[in-house]
Design a protein around this motif. Sequence first.
Motif, short mmCIF file in Angstrom:
data_model
loop_
_atom_site.label_atom_id
_atom_site.label_comp_id
_atom_site.label_asym_id
_atom_site.label_seq_id
_atom_site.Cartn_x
_atom_site.Cartn_y
_atom_site.Cartn_z
N PRO A 360 0.90 -1.14 0.03
CA PRO A 360 -0.02 -0.11 0.02
C PRO A 360 0.80 1.32 -0.10
O PRO A 360 0.60 2.25 -0.85
N ARG A 361 1.96 1.12 0.92
CA ARG A 361 2.60 2.66 0.78
C ARG A 361 3.44 2.87 -0.43
O ARG A 361 4.08 3.77 -0.63
N GLU A 362 3.42 1.84 -1.34
CA GLU A 362 4.40 1.98 -2.64
C GLU A 362 3.53 2.52 -3.73
O GLU A 362 3.89 2.49 -4.97
N HIS A 363 2.28 2.93 -3.40
CA HIS A 363 1.29 3.41 -4.75
C HIS A 363 1.63 4.59 -5.18
O HIS A 363 1.75 4.54 -6.42
N ARG A 364 2.56 5.52 -4.50
CA ARG A 364 3.16 6.72 -5.20
C ARG A 364 4.33 6.39 -6.09
O ARG A 364 4.48 7.07 -7.20
N MET A 365 5.05 5.28 -6.02
CA MET A 365 6.18 4.46 -7.04
C MET A 365 5.34 4.20 -8.28
O MET A 365 6.00 4.42 -9.18
N LEU A 366 4.16 3.47 -7.95
CA LEU A 366 3.53 3.22 -9.25
C LEU A 366 2.80 4.33 -9.91
O LEU A 366 2.98 4.37 -11.27
N LYS A 367 2.73 5.51 -9.44
CA LYS A 367 2.52 6.91 -10.07
C LYS A 367 3.67 7.25 -10.81
O LYS A 367 3.37 7.72 -11.92
N ALA A 368 4.83 7.02 -10.29
CA ALA A 368 6.04 7.65 -10.92
C ALA A 368 6.14 7.02 -12.01
O ALA A 368 6.66 7.27 -13.31
N ILE A 369 6.17 5.19 -12.03
CA ILE A 369 6.19 4.54 -12.86
C ILE A 369 5.11 5.15 -14.28
O ILE A 369 5.65 5.21 -15.40
N GLU A 370 4.00 5.31 -13.83
CA GLU A 370 3.03 5.64 -14.85
C GLU A 370 3.37 7.08 -15.74
O GLU A 370 3.12 7.27 -16.90
N ARG A 371 3.75 8.03 -14.89
CA ARG A 371 4.33 9.26 -15.54
C ARG A 371 5.79 9.11 -16.20
O ARG A 371 5.68 9.72 -17.41
N THR A 372 6.49 8.08 -15.96
CA THR A 372 7.67 7.82 -16.85
C THR A 372 7.31 6.90 -18.30
O THR A 372 7.74 7.52 -19.18
N THR A 373 6.37 6.05 -18.02
CA THR A 373 5.88 5.25 -19.39
C THR A 373 4.88 5.95 -20.08
O THR A 373 4.59 5.49 -21.15
N GLY A 374 4.20 6.80 -19.55
CA GLY A 374 3.03 7.48 -20.17
C GLY A 374 1.55 6.60 -20.47
O GLY A 374 0.86 6.77 -21.23
N ARG A 375 1.67 5.51 -19.52
CA ARG A 375 0.85 4.81 -19.78
C ARG A 375 0.02 4.39 -18.22
O ARG A 375 0.97 4.22 -17.22
N ARG A 376 -1.13 3.85 -18.34
CA ARG A 376 -1.99 3.75 -16.95
C ARG A 376 -1.57 2.11 -16.43
O ARG A 376 -1.64 1.17 -17.35
N LEU A 377 -1.30 2.02 -15.40
CA LEU A 377 -1.30 0.85 -14.73
C LEU A 377 -2.45 0.37 -13.96
O LEU A 377 -2.93 0.90 -13.16
N VAL A 378 -3.18 -0.76 -14.66
CA VAL A 378 -4.48 -1.01 -14.05
C VAL A 378 -4.48 -1.72 -12.82
O VAL A 378 -3.61 -2.76 -12.71
N ILE A 379 -5.07 -1.33 -11.49
CA ILE A 379 -5.02 -1.82 -10.33
C ILE A 379 -6.01 -2.95 -10.49
O ILE A 379 -7.28 -2.77 -10.76
N GLU A 380 -5.46 -4.14 -10.30
CA GLU A 380 -6.37 -5.37 -10.40
C GLU A 380 -6.60 -5.69 -8.94
O GLU A 380 -6.19 -5.48 -7.71
N THR A 381 -7.85 -6.44 -8.62
CA THR A 381 -7.89 -7.25 -7.41
C THR A 381 -7.33 -8.48 -7.29
O THR A 381 -7.52 -9.19 -8.12
N VAL A 382 -6.76 -8.89 -6.19
CA VAL A 382 -6.09 -10.19 -5.89
C VAL A 382 -7.00 -11.17 -5.91
O VAL A 382 -8.31 -11.27 -5.45
N PRO A 383 -6.82 -12.25 -6.75
CA PRO A 383 -7.76 -13.23 -6.95
C PRO A 383 -8.33 -14.14 -5.63
O PRO A 383 -7.58 -14.13 -4.67
N THR A 384 -9.58 -14.21 -5.40
CA THR A 384 -10.00 -14.75 -4.39
C THR A 384 -9.99 -16.55 -4.46
O THR A 384 -9.64 -16.81 -5.57
N ILE A 385 -10.34 -17.15 -3.57
CA ILE A 385 -10.41 -18.28 -3.70
C ILE A 385 -11.65 -18.97 -4.70
O ILE A 385 -11.15 -19.81 -5.48
N ALA A 386 -12.47 -18.28 -4.62
CA ALA A 386 -13.71 -18.56 -5.40
C ALA A 386 -13.16 -18.35 -6.99
O ALA A 386 -13.40 -19.06 -7.84
#
Length: 566
Positions: A360-386
């Motif tokens: 969770p605390r690394e979310h800002r690093m993902l934003k930095a990656i998005e700024r560098t790549t110019g592409r959005r990182l899609v935040i997915e939900t961790v797969p459940t047992i179902a």
Amino acid sequence: MTSDLPQDPAGFAATGLTDALVDVLSGLGYEEPTPIQREAIPPLLAGRDLLGQAATGTGKTAAFALPLVQRLAARADRGGRPSALVLVPTRELAMQVSEAVHRYGRAAGARVLPIYGGQPITRQLKALDRGVDVVVATPGRALDHIGRRTLRPADLDTIVLDEADEMLDMGFAEDIEAILADTPAGRQTVLFSATMPARINRMARSHLTDPVTIRMGDASTPAGEAPLVRQSAYIVAREHKPAALGRVLDLESPAAALVFCRTRDEVDTLTEQLNGRGYRAEALHGGMTQEGRSRVVARVRAGTADLLVATDVAARGLDIDQLTHVINYDVPAAPEAYVHRIGRVGRAGREGVAITLAQPREHRMLKAIERTTGRRLVIETVPTIADLRERRLDMTRASLQEALLEGGLDPFRVVVNTLADEHDLMEIALAAVKLAHEAGGNVTDEQEIPDVRPRPARPEKPARAAPGPRSGGAPAGRAARRERIPAADMTRLFVNAGRNAGIRPQDLVGAIANESQLSGREIGAIEIADRFSLVEVPEAAADAVITALRGATIKGKRATVRRERY
């Protein structure tokens, strides 16, 4: 190796390559030049200097190697001394480039020699004595041979700096400058880099003459291939990362994946966990011998392993065609490292997948990656047992569908006919599906992974006023540092490099996490001054960190680390 796809040799012929070389490429299965090859080959054949920005996986090796081979083939008398030197950051890349030059130049009799540390120098000396056309070397070992006069810069008419930004990051700047200083003024100089920071531009201005400049987009968009890479991220607490990775792999079912970790210990631990989950995982890190690392890569290429768990350093220069997924088990310390990592998939028209597990605390690093790549990182939900159970049922359904299409079921008809006397056909089919499903393995996870959200950014604190002079002559800077007292279980380490050396917090975190047993989250506050830095680490681990960093380099500078003196 030939390709089943239609050949387009005219594409390479249009770049100015000879018919003989075009035939070689056709026989190797090359169909048409990549954008960097199309742009770079003509000026290089004309003898121009070149400054090229191209990320990993864009075909830049062939872009400079093919002109080298063609010029060698045109020379009537090559002599015994190398006329071309290719400088690369790692031994893996040295071998890779050497193999490429050998493949392209075999028909022309091109003699190529890789030179790197960890290889017996006597073997290199004998090869140089027999005669070599092209040397592919790491800077340190090239400088060693120059000192021995077994490699003479005055004989070189072409120098290629491949992955120049990586070489500078690894501290080779002085070695490169020393090598270039002794080469002829009229040489052809080629510089390729995935990124173009100011120091790369300064080097180009100093050593390239009227260069042709080619930029294949930013490093974030590797020459038209980046759109083929599906990029996503999962936010997950650190303690649940192994289980989350297992679930993601279960759902993705990669043909071959490269999983990046920050430290050697983490590589070994995660490899063991993945093998326990039923995957064929192999570890790759700097603590292994070169022979062991080569065996691991060979197993992945041969398909006897489907997961390669590695550190950044160990994976530099790797080129594995089978890769379908790159997974960042740890978020890279810098966006540029992310770009290098994902450049290994989505090549040659194939689709690739890049997945990042972030705390969770690394979310800002993902934003930095998005700024560098110019592409959005899609935040997915961790797969459940179902989700996992549904995926397993889909796989069972697909396997049964495949068996039905293949046919050859008659030998089993007697079993069905016998059971049909006592049971309903639907019940028989359900029992068969159950057996097939259980044969494929069951979901072993028993607990759900908590859904977490990114932490909001902390509001910036107002800047403190600089303290005035104190009696006793204590410097103002030291007095200011004393205002911040480490927590009771933390201590502060002094590092003899700071802002003037280009040191950033991620450089210090990466160095400590890579060399010691500490993880990034255990490292406390970091303060960077012009000429030094202060890093908070747990008191219990301070001595171990100091020992681990003894002799290490940070941003090319040998680190001196000690406890802060108050």
